[in-house]
Design a protein around this motif. Structure first.
Motif, PDB file in Angstrom:
ATOM      1  N   GLU A  91       0.821  -1.213   0.000  1.00  0.00           N
ATOM      2  CA  GLU A  91       0.000   0.000   0.000  1.00  0.00           C
ATOM      3  C   GLU A  91       0.853   1.259   0.000  1.00  0.00           C
ATOM      4  OE1 GLU A  91      -3.923  -1.274   2.432  1.00  0.00           O
ATOM      5  OE2 GLU A  91      -2.059  -1.416   3.567  1.00  0.00           O
ATOM      6  N   TYR A  93       0.481   5.345   0.695  1.00  0.00           N
ATOM      7  CA  TYR A  93      -0.370   6.365   1.293  1.00  0.00           C
ATOM      8  C   TYR A  93       0.170   7.748   0.946  1.00  0.00           C
ATOM      9  CZ  TYR A  93      -2.669   2.625   3.764  1.00  0.00           C
ATOM     10  OH  TYR A  93      -3.373   1.479   4.053  1.00  0.00           O
ATOM     11  N   TYR A 127      -8.939   5.860   5.548  1.00  0.00           N
ATOM     12  CA  TYR A 127      -7.802   6.308   4.746  1.00  0.00           C
ATOM     13  C   TYR A 127      -7.929   5.959   3.258  1.00  0.00           C
ATOM     14  CZ  TYR A 127      -6.623   1.584   6.433  1.00  0.00           C
ATOM     15  OH  TYR A 127      -6.667   0.258   6.790  1.00  0.00           O
ATOM     16  N   ASP A 128      -9.087   5.481   2.834  1.00  0.00           N
ATOM     17  CA  ASP A 128      -9.259   5.099   1.426  1.00  0.00           C
ATOM     18  C   ASP A 128      -8.929   6.252   0.475  1.00  0.00           C
ATOM     19  OD1 ASP A 128     -10.005   2.601   2.232  1.00  0.00           O
ATOM     20  OD2 ASP A 128     -12.129   2.827   1.751  1.00  0.00           O
ATOM     21  N   ARG A 131      -5.148   6.434   0.020  1.00  0.00           N
ATOM     22  CA  ARG A 131      -4.460   5.224  -0.426  1.00  0.00           C
ATOM     23  C   ARG A 131      -4.459   5.212  -1.950  1.00  0.00           C
ATOM     24  NH1 ARG A 131      -6.514  -0.092   2.248  1.00  0.00           N
ATOM     25  NH2 ARG A 131      -8.433   0.623   1.286  1.00  0.00           N
ATOM     26  N   SER A 135      -2.140   0.611  -4.964  1.00  0.00           N
ATOM     27  CA  SER A 135      -2.032  -0.319  -3.840  1.00  0.00           C
ATOM     28  C   SER A 135      -2.701  -1.646  -4.204  1.00  0.00           C
ATOM     29  CB  SER A 135      -2.706   0.267  -2.596  1.00  0.00           C
ATOM     30  OG  SER A 135      -2.096   1.488  -2.216  1.00  0.00           O
ATOM     31  N   TYR A 183      -1.065  11.299   8.822  1.00  0.00           N
ATOM     32  CA  TYR A 183      -1.543   9.944   8.534  1.00  0.00           C
ATOM     33  C   TYR A 183      -1.490   9.078   9.798  1.00  0.00           C
ATOM     34  CZ  TYR A 183      -1.288   5.052   7.160  1.00  0.00           C
ATOM     35  OH  TYR A 183      -1.480   3.688   7.095  1.00  0.00           O
TER      36      TYR A 183
END
Length: 220
Positions: A91, A93, A127-128, A131, A135, A183
Motif C-alpha cells: 500500500e 499512502y 484512509y481510502d 491510499r 495499492s 496519517y
C-alpha cells in the motif's frame, strides 16, 4: 519476506536505531511482536515488524517506510499467513507535498503485471481517499501465490527506493514530517486493523509513542 535490507542498501545508507526493550519485543496471551527500526539516510524511517499469534498458527511480516526527506508516498508492505492462507498488502499512502500522479501511474503498471494473482477485498477504511489506486491486496493459498507475491513486493520496493534515490531532498522537511504524522494521527484517531490490536495491548498513550517514535518515526 523479501530481502528488504539488501534492496534498500543498494540505494541508501541504512543505520539501525535503538528501540527500548519495552517496544522492541512485546508479548501478550494473544500475540508476540518484535520490531527493528532503521534510519535510511536521505530518505526517512524504516521499520520491520514480525508477529505471531494463535499459538503460532498466524504469522505476520510488515515493512513500513516513512519518507521524511524525499517527496514519496508512505509505503507499507504486509504478509499475513494463517494456516497457509496468505494475504499480501502493498500500500502507498499519499503523504506527498506535490502531485505525484505520474509515480502512481508507474506503480499501476507494475500492479498490472501481477493481475493473475487473485485479488483480495480490502475493507473500506477512513484512509481510502489517501491510499493510492496502485495499492494491492492479494489473497490465496500460500503454496500457490507466495512466490509471485514476493516478486511483486520486491519489484515495488526496488522501484520505490531507486526512484526516491534520484529525487531531490524536500526543501521543507517539517511540512513533510507533518504530512506523514497526519496519517499516523489518523490511524490513532480513527483506528485500523493493526492499530486497534496495539491500542488494546498498550493503551492509547503508549500506542501513540510506539507508532510515532518507532513504527513511523514521525517523532524523535
Amino acid at each position: 519476506m523479501i530481502d528488504v535490507l539488501d534492496i534498500v542498501k543498494k540505494y541508501f545508507e541504512v543505520t539501525p536505531c535503538d528501540v527500548p526493550d519495552e517496544f522492541a519485543s512485546m508479548k501478550t496471551s494473544k500475540m508476540k511482536t518484535a520490531i527493528e527500526q532503521y534510519d535510511i539516510a536521505g530518505l526517512g524511517n524504516m521499520t520491520l515488524q514480525h508477529a505471531t499469534g494463535m499459538m503460532g498458527l498466524m504469522k505476520m511480516e510488515m515493512v513500513c517506510i516513512t519518507p521524511l526527506e524525499r517527496d514519496m508516498p508512505l509505503l507499507s508492505l504486509d504478509i499475513i499467513d494463517v494456516l497457509g492462507n496468505y494475504t499480501v498488502l502493498a500500500e502507498f499512502y499519499d503523504v506527498t507535498l506535490e502531485n505525484r500522479a505520474d509515480l502512481n501511474d508507474i506503480f499501476l503498471g507494475i500492479k498490472k503485471e501481477y493481475s493473475s494473482i487473485p485479488d483480495g477485498t480490502a475493507e473500506s477504511k477512513w484512509y481510502d481517499n489517501i491510499r493510492w489506486p496502485s495499492s494491492v491486496c492479494k489473497k490465496g493459498k500460500k503454496k500457490q501465490i507466495a512466490t509471485q507475491c514476493d516478486d511483486l513486493m520486491r519489484e515495488f520496493l526496488e522501484f520505490y527506493v531507486s526512484y526516491a534515490s534520484k529525487m531531490d531532498l524536500v526543501l521543507d522537511k517539517e511540512a513533510k514530517r507533518k504530512a506523514s504524522d497526519a496519517y499516523v494521527q489518523g490511524l490513532l484517531d480513527n483506528g485500523g486493523p493493526s492499530t486497534d490490536v496495539f491500542v488494546d495491548m498498550l493503551g492509547k498513550e503508549k500506542t501513540t509513542e510506539y507508532f510515532k517514535k518507532y513504527i513511523f518515526g514521525t517523532e524523535k
